[in-house]
Design an enzyme around this catalytic site. Structure first.
Site, PDB file in Angstrom:
ATOM      1  N   GLY A  60       1.057  -1.121   0.326  1.00  0.00           N
ATOM      2  CA  GLY A  60       0.204   0.053  -0.089  1.00  0.00           C
ATOM      3  C   GLY A  60       0.784   1.305  -0.157  1.00  0.00           C
ATOM      4  N   GLY A  66       1.874   2.711   5.941  1.00  0.00           N
ATOM      5  CA  GLY A  66       3.699   1.707   5.295  1.00  0.00           C
ATOM      6  C   GLY A  66       4.184   1.963   6.824  1.00  0.00           C
ATOM      7  CD  GLU A 120       6.959  -5.618  -1.961  1.00  0.00           C
ATOM      8  OE1 GLU A 120       7.887  -7.323  -1.972  1.00  0.00           O
ATOM      9  OE2 GLU A 120       7.150  -4.998  -2.674  1.00  0.00           O
ATOM     10  CB  CYS A 127       2.329  -0.309  -6.622  1.00  0.00           C
ATOM     11  SG  CYS A 127       3.675  -2.147  -7.129  1.00  0.00           S
ATOM     12  CD  GLU A 134       2.450   5.392  -5.697  1.00  0.00           C
ATOM     13  OE1 GLU A 134       2.139   5.400  -4.694  1.00  0.00           O
ATOM     14  OE2 GLU A 134       2.996   4.198  -6.289  1.00  0.00           O
TER      15      GLU A 134
END
Ligand code: TXE
Length: 478
Positions: free
Chosen positions: A225, A230, A248, A282, A380
């Protein structure tokens, strides 16, 4: 349509009494309104079931016996994929061709790791100090997984298949945005013959995720996520019982196109591949660097491709659709906001707005020459928005590619093998694609450098991360 928690091979209502609703991002229609939300008592029950299974029947099965169940699950998943895929598409807006592909990745993960169940070798060393030493690997025990919405079934597969292959038991919480397909897998877990408690599936949001991260009965947690969440997971894991953690996380992956690249191939990867899943990946290479000598031609051609792909926007259940909506209103606002910000940070080449007047659809967008501190260049976005800059030299391209807090994936487009490997060796990321993008296989490790995560999934590393290592020393003098 299953909406209850799947604990100990049974579907049960949440003791929390709380439910959540799921809406279709295509038209904001209600898909399900009584999805059970796990509270502390429900998480405790799932952990208890996983613990009993680990200490009970599951630990008595041999590797090949575990493989049989894993392969049966994979076959059942393939058999029921056409019924399950629409459940995911209705929740995430992903075209059915995408959710079918993701379910295929889930069954591939179970088949791949079914091959590992009896292949974890230990080590033995010559006696040097009067002790005969054996190093062996043992399953960590009760593990948990938390997944995001952009590839729900695949995250389920990557995490659980590796864990059960070595004899761990598992509690999985998918994203609150896409619970339905995952809950449907409970029926297949039971039909495949997994004993009760081996695989448990719960729904809920970050609160349930926090309960998993801080649970004293869970020995490892694997999270996919955002970086933000995270870090929260890692914090709680440390504060509770120092459970093992694999993260991840996000990425802002670079792609470098040299002047000797196969341009047609580069165009395919920067349009079709980049726009796959409406850019919600991602590993999407969202920061593209093109050699200045080919940039004007490349940008013109990519603009035409993006405008062609805008015609493939459509309803997720239409087989002709390639670009579905973004997953929900929150992501839609986020991406639209980045598009507005981008208009002040770079040149808008194409796109930059909403597509249509209903549903969370946005236009495939290209920004050219963002400023070095531009938010669209640094953060992002998680949508169909690509930024392009030009470069003169190989050193300059590598410098810019590495100038990011992320380090998940990267692409290098060139026909020179030596340059490809030279540049790949200098890029700070866990994966580098040469003349390709978004390649993913179960057979090699997947994961990021820097703030894109820690630990790996996939391949040998992925299975070893569900094992503890023990050294046994035998006194040879008695
Ligand atoms: O992710 P979240 P979201 C990035 C992407 C996206 C942003 C938000 O930029 O725009 O994250 O997406 C659970 N403790 N990525 O909101 O919040 C949550 O319930 C424990 C990139 O979907 O990270 C869900 O199951 N768990 C990423 C999962 O974490 C928590 C893919 C992901 O939710 C938690 C997705 C907490 N405090 C988003 N907060 C990628 N790299 O693929 C949330 N969760």
């Amino acid at each position: 349509m299953q909406t209850q928690l799947f604990i100990n091979n049974e579907y049960v209502d949440a003791k929390s009494g709380e439910t959540l609703s799921v809406y279709n991002p295509h038209d904001e229609s209600l898909v399900a309104e009584n999805v059970q939300v796990a509270g502390q008592a429900d998480v405790d029950a799932a952990v208890a079931a996983a613990k009993a299974a680990f200490k009970g029947p599951w630990s008595k099965l041999t590797g090949p016996e575990r493989s049989k169940l894993m392969l049966k699950f994979a076959d059942l998943l393939d058999k029921h994929a056409t019924e399950i895929a629409p459940l995911e598409s209705k929740a995430t807006g992903q075209p059915v061709q995408v959710t079918m592909m993701l379910l295929g990745m889930t069954s591939s993960a179970f088949r791949y790791y079914a091959g590992w169940t009896d292949k974890i070798a230990g080590e033995q060393y010559p006696v040097v100090d009067g002790n005969y030493k054996i190093v062996q690997h043992e399953p960590i025990g009760v593990c948990a997984g938390i997944g995001a919405w952009n590839a729900s079934p695949a995250f389920f597969g990557f995490k659980i298949a590796a864990a059960v292959a070595v004899g761990c038991t598992f509690i999985y919480k998918g994203s609150e945005k896409s619970p339905l397909a995952l809950l449907a897998l409970g029926d297949l877990v039971k039909e495949a013959g997994f004993p009760p408690g081996v695989i448990n599936i719960i729904s809920g949001d970050g609160r349930a995720g926090s309960m998993l991260a801080s649970h004293m009965g869970i020995n490892k947690i694997s999270f996919t996520g955002s970086v933000f969440a995270g870090k929260k997971v890692q914090e709680l894991a440390a504060k509770s019982n120092l459970k093992r953690v694999v993260l991840e996380l996000g990425g802002k992956s670079p792609s470098i196109i040299f002047d000797d690249a196969d341009i047609e191939n580069a165009l395919v990867h920067h349009s079709q591949n980049f726009l796959f899943n409406t850019g919600q990946a991602c590993i999407a290479a969202s920061r593209t660097f093109v050699h200045e000598s080919i940039a004007p031609k490349f940008v013109e051609a990519l603009k035409a491709r993006f405008e062609q792909f805008a015609h493939t926007i459509g309803a997720p259940d239409d087989p002709k659709t390639f670009l579905g909506p973004l997953v929900d209103g929150k992501q839609f606002e986020r991406v639209m906001n980045f598009m507005e910000i981008g208009k002040g940070e770079a040149e808008l080449v194409t796109g930059g707005g909403r597509h249509g007047t209903s549903g969370f659809y946005v236009e495939p967008t290209i920004f050219l020459n963002p400023k070095d501190d531009a938010r669209i260049y640094r953060e992002e976005i998680f949508g169909p928005v690509i930024t392009i800059r030009t470069f003169k030299t190989e050193e300059e391209a590598i410098e810019m590619a590495n100038d990011t807090e992320y380090g998940l994936s990267a692409c290098v487009f060139t026909t020179s093998v030596s340059r490809a490997l030279r540049v790949a060796g200098k890029i700070e990321s866990g994966m580098v694609n040469i003349n390709s993008s978004q390649t993913f296989g179960m057979d090699a490790s997947f994961g990021g450098y820097k703030q894109s995560g820690q630990g790996r999934e996939g391949g040998r590393e992925g299975v070893m991360s569900y094992l503890e290592t023990k050294t046994i020393s035998i006194n040879m003098n008695v």
